[in-house]
Design a protein around this motif. Structure first.
Motif, PDB file in Angstrom:
ATOM      1  N   HIS A  51      -7.312 -12.245  19.511  1.00  0.00           N
ATOM      2  CA  HIS A  51      -6.045 -12.387  19.773  1.00  0.00           C
ATOM      3  C   HIS A  51      -5.905 -13.214  21.027  1.00  0.00           C
ATOM      4  O   HIS A  51      -4.977 -13.614  21.316  1.00  0.00           O
ATOM      5  CB  HIS A  51      -5.204 -11.088  20.036  1.00  0.00           C
ATOM      6  N   LEU A  52      -7.011 -13.553  21.864  1.00  0.00           N
ATOM      7  CA  LEU A  52      -7.294 -14.105  23.037  1.00  0.00           C
ATOM      8  C   LEU A  52      -7.316 -15.662  22.486  1.00  0.00           C
ATOM      9  O   LEU A  52      -7.381 -16.479  23.436  1.00  0.00           O
ATOM     10  CB  LEU A  52      -8.192 -13.941  24.042  1.00  0.00           C
ATOM     11  N   VAL A  53      -7.351 -15.968  21.332  1.00  0.00           N
ATOM     12  CA  VAL A  53      -7.714 -17.541  20.949  1.00  0.00           C
ATOM     13  C   VAL A  53      -6.217 -18.135  21.319  1.00  0.00           C
ATOM     14  O   VAL A  53      -5.339 -17.739  20.777  1.00  0.00           O
ATOM     15  CB  VAL A  53      -8.089 -17.383  19.566  1.00  0.00           C
ATOM     16  N   PRO A  54      -6.405 -19.296  21.996  1.00  0.00           N
ATOM     17  CA  PRO A  54      -5.263 -20.058  22.365  1.00  0.00           C
ATOM     18  C   PRO A  54      -4.224 -20.297  20.921  1.00  0.00           C
ATOM     19  O   PRO A  54      -4.833 -20.682  19.968  1.00  0.00           O
ATOM     20  CB  PRO A  54      -5.520 -21.232  22.949  1.00  0.00           C
ATOM     21  N   ARG A  55      -3.039 -20.155  21.086  1.00  0.00           N
ATOM     22  CA  ARG A  55      -2.114 -20.582  19.785  1.00  0.00           C
ATOM     23  C   ARG A  55      -2.353 -21.992  19.544  1.00  0.00           C
ATOM     24  O   ARG A  55      -2.020 -22.133  18.199  1.00  0.00           O
ATOM     25  CB  ARG A  55      -0.823 -20.435  20.349  1.00  0.00           C
ATOM     26  N   SER A  56      -3.057 -22.712  20.086  1.00  0.00           N
ATOM     27  CA  SER A  56      -3.248 -24.261  19.604  1.00  0.00           C
ATOM     28  C   SER A  56      -4.374 -24.323  18.602  1.00  0.00           C
ATOM     29  O   SER A  56      -4.394 -25.280  17.944  1.00  0.00           O
ATOM     30  CB  SER A  56      -3.490 -25.339  20.767  1.00  0.00           C
ATOM     31  N   ILE A  57      -4.900 -23.073  18.358  1.00  0.00           N
ATOM     32  CA  ILE A  57      -6.327 -23.316  17.583  1.00  0.00           C
ATOM     33  C   ILE A  57      -5.779 -22.573  16.393  1.00  0.00           C
ATOM     34  O   ILE A  57      -5.486 -21.329  16.377  1.00  0.00           O
ATOM     35  CB  ILE A  57      -7.431 -22.768  18.408  1.00  0.00           C
ATOM     36  N   ALA A  58      -5.974 -22.989  15.199  1.00  0.00           N
ATOM     37  CA  ALA A  58      -5.911 -22.251  13.761  1.00  0.00           C
ATOM     38  C   ALA A  58      -7.103 -21.346  13.606  1.00  0.00           C
ATOM     39  O   ALA A  58      -8.278 -21.609  14.035  1.00  0.00           O
ATOM     40  CB  ALA A  58      -5.693 -23.187  12.863  1.00  0.00           C
ATOM     41  N   THR A  59      -6.981 -20.127  13.278  1.00  0.00           N
ATOM     42  CA  THR A  59      -8.049 -19.228  13.075  1.00  0.00           C
ATOM     43  C   THR A  59      -8.214 -18.732  11.622  1.00  0.00           C
ATOM     44  O   THR A  59      -6.878 -18.710  10.949  1.00  0.00           O
ATOM     45  CB  THR A  59      -8.243 -18.219  13.986  1.00  0.00           C
ATOM     46  N   LEU A  60      -9.086 -18.662  11.050  1.00  0.00           N
ATOM     47  CA  LEU A  60      -9.479 -18.222   9.470  1.00  0.00           C
ATOM     48  C   LEU A  60     -10.507 -17.880   9.292  1.00  0.00           C
ATOM     49  O   LEU A  60     -11.497 -17.911  10.029  1.00  0.00           O
ATOM     50  CB  LEU A  60      -8.879 -19.356   8.504  1.00  0.00           C
ATOM     51  N   THR A  61     -10.724 -16.759   8.273  1.00  0.00           N
ATOM     52  CA  THR A  61     -12.040 -15.960   7.799  1.00  0.00           C
ATOM     53  C   THR A  61     -12.599 -16.862   6.652  1.00  0.00           C
ATOM     54  O   THR A  61     -12.109 -17.801   6.402  1.00  0.00           O
ATOM     55  CB  THR A  61     -11.790 -14.666   7.384  1.00  0.00           C
ATOM     56  N   ALA A  62     -13.821 -16.577   6.556  1.00  0.00           N
ATOM     57  CA  ALA A  62     -14.721 -17.152   5.597  1.00  0.00           C
ATOM     58  C   ALA A  62     -14.011 -16.937   4.105  1.00  0.00           C
ATOM     59  O   ALA A  62     -14.168 -17.616   3.205  1.00  0.00           O
ATOM     60  CB  ALA A  62     -16.079 -16.565   5.601  1.00  0.00           C
ATOM     61  N   GLN A  63     -13.276 -15.566   4.184  1.00  0.00           N
ATOM     62  CA  GLN A  63     -12.686 -15.297   2.793  1.00  0.00           C
ATOM     63  C   GLN A  63     -11.586 -16.213   2.629  1.00  0.00           C
ATOM     64  O   GLN A  63     -11.155 -16.761   1.426  1.00  0.00           O
ATOM     65  CB  GLN A  63     -12.025 -14.234   3.022  1.00  0.00           C
ATOM     66  N   GLU A  64     -10.804 -16.877   3.772  1.00  0.00           N
ATOM     67  CA  GLU A  64      -9.765 -17.722   3.577  1.00  0.00           C
ATOM     68  C   GLU A  64     -10.103 -19.045   3.529  1.00  0.00           C
ATOM     69  O   GLU A  64      -9.108 -19.929   2.792  1.00  0.00           O
ATOM     70  CB  GLU A  64      -8.724 -17.569   4.872  1.00  0.00           C
ATOM     71  N   TYR A  65     -11.041 -19.459   4.020  1.00  0.00           N
ATOM     72  CA  TYR A  65     -11.497 -20.752   4.033  1.00  0.00           C
ATOM     73  C   TYR A  65     -11.750 -21.464   2.569  1.00  0.00           C
ATOM     74  O   TYR A  65     -12.406 -20.529   1.998  1.00  0.00           O
ATOM     75  CB  TYR A  65     -12.746 -21.005   4.652  1.00  0.00           C
ATOM     76  N   ARG A  66     -11.413 -22.731   2.372  1.00  0.00           N
ATOM     77  CA  ARG A  66     -11.513 -23.182   0.905  1.00  0.00           C
ATOM     78  C   ARG A  66     -12.177 -24.505   0.892  1.00  0.00           C
ATOM     79  O   ARG A  66     -13.138 -25.032   0.334  1.00  0.00           O
ATOM     80  CB  ARG A  66      -9.958 -23.499   0.353  1.00  0.00           C
ATOM     81  N   ASN A  67     -11.968 -25.578   1.963  1.00  0.00           N
ATOM     82  CA  ASN A  67     -12.535 -26.866   1.975  1.00  0.00           C
ATOM     83  C   ASN A  67     -12.248 -27.534   3.291  1.00  0.00           C
ATOM     84  O   ASN A  67     -11.222 -27.045   3.888  1.00  0.00           O
ATOM     85  CB  ASN A  67     -12.217 -27.670   0.729  1.00  0.00           C
ATOM     86  N   PRO A  68     -12.794 -28.456   3.726  1.00  0.00           N
ATOM     87  CA  PRO A  68     -12.850 -29.108   4.883  1.00  0.00           C
ATOM     88  C   PRO A  68     -11.342 -29.653   4.990  1.00  0.00           C
ATOM     89  O   PRO A  68     -10.625 -29.875   6.061  1.00  0.00           O
ATOM     90  CB  PRO A  68     -13.694 -30.226   5.242  1.00  0.00           C
ATOM     91  N   GLY A  69     -10.986 -30.192   3.917  1.00  0.00           N
ATOM     92  CA  GLY A  69      -9.552 -31.017   3.823  1.00  0.00           C
ATOM     93  C   GLY A  69      -8.461 -30.266   4.330  1.00  0.00           C
ATOM     94  O   GLY A  69      -7.461 -30.907   4.586  1.00  0.00           O
ATOM     95  N   GLU A  70      -8.459 -29.004   4.241  1.00  0.00           N
ATOM     96  CA  GLU A  70      -7.253 -28.115   4.646  1.00  0.00           C
ATOM     97  C   GLU A  70      -7.420 -27.934   6.324  1.00  0.00           C
ATOM     98  O   GLU A  70      -6.555 -27.188   6.628  1.00  0.00           O
ATOM     99  CB  GLU A  70      -7.393 -26.736   4.019  1.00  0.00           C
ATOM    100  N   LEU A  71      -8.423 -28.462   7.008  1.00  0.00           N
ATOM    101  CA  LEU A  71      -8.580 -28.058   8.439  1.00  0.00           C
ATOM    102  C   LEU A  71      -7.947 -29.399   9.098  1.00  0.00           C
ATOM    103  O   LEU A  71      -7.937 -30.642   8.842  1.00  0.00           O
ATOM    104  CB  LEU A  71     -10.026 -28.017   8.876  1.00  0.00           C
ATOM    105  N   ALA A  72      -7.714 -28.979  10.398  1.00  0.00           N
ATOM    106  CA  ALA A  72      -7.478 -30.061  11.362  1.00  0.00           C
ATOM    107  C   ALA A  72      -8.668 -31.151  11.597  1.00  0.00           C
ATOM    108  O   ALA A  72      -9.425 -30.736  11.326  1.00  0.00           O
ATOM    109  CB  ALA A  72      -6.943 -29.589  12.840  1.00  0.00           C
ATOM    110  N   ASP A  73      -8.154 -32.307  11.682  1.00  0.00           N
ATOM    111  CA  ASP A  73      -9.100 -33.440  11.920  1.00  0.00           C
ATOM    112  C   ASP A  73      -9.726 -33.509  13.162  1.00  0.00           C
ATOM    113  O   ASP A  73      -9.447 -34.473  14.124  1.00  0.00           O
ATOM    114  CB  ASP A  73      -8.689 -35.008  11.517  1.00  0.00           C
TER     115      ASP A  73
END
Length: 411
Positions: free
Chosen positions: A134-156
Motif C-alpha cells: 500500500h506504500l507504492v506511490p499512486r503514480s505506479i500501477a501494480t498488478l500480480t502475475a495472475q493479472e498480467y497478460r502482455n507488455p502492451g498493456e503496460l506503460a511505456d
C-alpha cells in the motif's frame, strides 16, 4: 469434489473406476484457472510427453515441445470429455460444513450432501502481495502475475518485477524484450538448465526418480512444500532462462524487496550475491545427483558429457534502494507466489498459518481429501504428471473410508 482442473479430473477417473458416485463442482468452465489467470505467451514448463493423466496422455508429433495455454486448456477439456467426468460447471461453492452423516455443500446452484469431500480447487488462487504494497506511490500501477497478460498493456516505461522464480523470470524476459527496462527483485530461487547432457531437465528428474520422491521420505516436508519453482521456461528453442540470460539482455538485478518507506523509497536486501550463490549450489547438487544416476545406470556413454553453467553474475555493489517517485518506474508486478482460497471451507482443518492440515492429502477431518497441492504425496504433485499417482492412492483411502457407502444426493 470441488474443482475440475487436472487434479480433480484425475481423482474423478479413479473414483469412476471404483464405481464411486461423485460430482465435480466447478465455479467456471473445466480448467477455469488455466483459462482466466495466465498471461498470453505462457507455455507449460514441462514437455508434452510429461502431460500424463490416468488413462490419457500426449498423442501428437512434438513430444519434446511445450504446450501453449490454449493447448493446455484443450488437453484438459478433452480429458474431461474422454472420461465422461460428471462436472457441474458455473457452480460456485459458498460453504462446506459438517453434518451428522457427512458434509453439506452449499453452492449458487443448490445444495449437496455427501459422505466425503475432495478439495481440488487449486493451490494458486490468490496472488501473494507484500504487506507494504500500500506504500507504492499512486503514480505506479501494480498488478500480480495472475493479472498480467502482455507488455502492451503496460506503460511505456520502467517495470519492477518482484520475484525471480519461474513466473517472475519469464515475465521480466518478455517485458525487457518489449523495450521497457526491467529491474528484477531477486529473493530465494532455484536455477536450472533447460537442457542438461542433451536431455530435458524434466526427463532427467523423471527417470532418476527425483520427481517421485515421497512426502514421508523428506526430513522437513513443510520446508519442501515452500520451495520455489525452478527457473524454467517452455520456449520453442528450449533455451535456459536464468539470471545470466536476463542480465545479458539488459535486465537489472536487485535484492529481495524488503520494504517501502512512507516517502516512496524501495529498500532491497543486501543478500543478492548470497542468494545467487546458494541457488547455484542447489543447482549443482541436483546435477550431481543426475550425474550419479546416469553413471550407475550405464547412460554415460549415450548422453553428452557432464557440464556446469557459469556462476550467476552479480554486480559488485547492487543498489540497496530505489526512489519510486521519480517516474522511472511506472509498473510493479508482484510475482512472489500464491496461496489457495478456502474462504468457503467451514471446517476445523487449518493450522495457525491458515494452511489445510493434512498427511499426504488425507485432511485432519475424516472424509476430507486434498488434491493438487505442492508436494502433496510426491515432489511432482503440483504438476499435471503428478495428479495420477496421488489420485490413485487417495482414492484407495477414500474407498476404504466409504465402506459401507452412502449415496450422494442433491437437496
Amino acid at each position: 469434489m470441488i474443482g475440475a482442473g487436472h487434479a480433480g479430473l484425475a481423482m474423478s477417473h479413479c473414483l469412476s473406476g471404483r464405481s464411486i458416485d461423485h460430482v465435480l463442482l466447478e465455479r467456471g468452465e473445466v480448467a477455469h484457472t488455466w483459462r482466466t489467470e495466465r498471461w498470453d505467451s505462457l507455455r507449460l514448463l514441462t514437455p508434452n510427453w510429461q502431460s500424463r493423466l490416468p488413462g490419457f496422455g500426449y498423442r501428437g508429433d512434438d513430444p519434446d515441445g511445450y504446450r501453449s495455454m490454449p493447448e493446455v486448456i484443450d488437453f484438459i477439456a478433452r480429458y474431461a470429455k474422454a472420461i465422461s467426468a460428471p462436472v457441474q460447471t458455473h457452480t460456485a461453492v459458498t460453504s462446506v460444513r459438517s453434518t451428522e452423516t457427512g458434509f453439506l455443500i452449499r453452492t449458487n446452484q443448490g445444495d449437496w450432501r455427501c459422505r466425503t469431500v475432495v478439495l481440488a480447487s487449486g493451490a494458486c488462487n490468490i496472488a501473494q502481495i507484500p504487506a507494504f504494497a500500500h506504500l507504492v506511490p499512486r503514480s505506479i500501477a501494480t498488478l500480480t502475475a495472475q493479472e498480467y497478460r502482455n507488455p502492451g498493456e503496460l506503460a511505456d516505461s520502467g517495470v519492477l518485477v518482484v520475484g525471480a522464480s519461474a513466473s517472475g523470470t519469464q515475465i521480466a524476459h518478455e517485458i525487457q524484450r518489449s523495450g521497457r527496462p526491467v529491474t528484477l527483485s531477486v529473493g530465494e530461487h532455484i536455477r536450472a538448465p533447460r537442457i542438461y547432457r542433451g536431455k530435458d531437465l524434466e526427463w532427467w528428474m523423471d527417470v532418476a526418480g527425483v520427481l517421485d520422491e515421497r512426502f514421508d521420505h523428506v526430513d522437513d516436508i513443510a520446508r519442501a512444500r515452500r520451495v520455489p519453482s525452478l527457473q524454467l521456461a517452455g520456449t520453442p528453442d528450449r533455451s535456459t532462462l536464468d539470471l545470466n540470460a536476463l542480465t545479458a539482455i539488459g535486465v537489472k538485478l536487485v535484492g529481495r524487496l524488503a520494504g517501502i518507506t512512507e516517502s516512496g523509497k524501495a529498500q532491497f536486501a543486501g543478500s543478492l550475491r548470497n542468494m545467487c550463490a546458494l541457488s547455484d549450489l542447489k543447482m549443482g547438487r541436483l546435477l550431481d545427483l543426475i550425474d550419479e544416476w546416469s553413471r550407475d545406470n550405464g547412460l554415460d556413454g549415450s548422453v553428452e558429457p557432464a557440464h556446469r553453467l557459469p556462476p550467476t553474475r552479480v554486480e559488485s555493489a547492487p543498489p540497496l534502494g530505489m526512489d519510486l517517485t521519480t517516474g522511472a518506474i511506472k509498473t510493479i508486478i508482484w510475482a512472489v507466489g500464491y496461496r489457495p482460497d478456502y474462504s468457503w471451507l467451514e471446517l476445523p482443518v487449518f493450522d495457525r498459518k491458515g494452511a489445510v492440515r493434512h498427511h499426504g492429502g488425507v485432511v485432519a477431518v475424516p472424509g476430507v481429501y486434498l488434491m493438487g497441492a505442492p508436494f502433496l504425496r510426491r515432489r511432482k504433485s503440483s504438476l499435471i504428471d503428478g495428479a495420477g499417482d496421488d489420485a490413485r492412492e487417495l482414492s484407495d483411502h477414500l474407498a476404504l473410508y466409504l465402506r459401507p457407502s452412502l449415496t450422494m444426493t442433491k437437496t
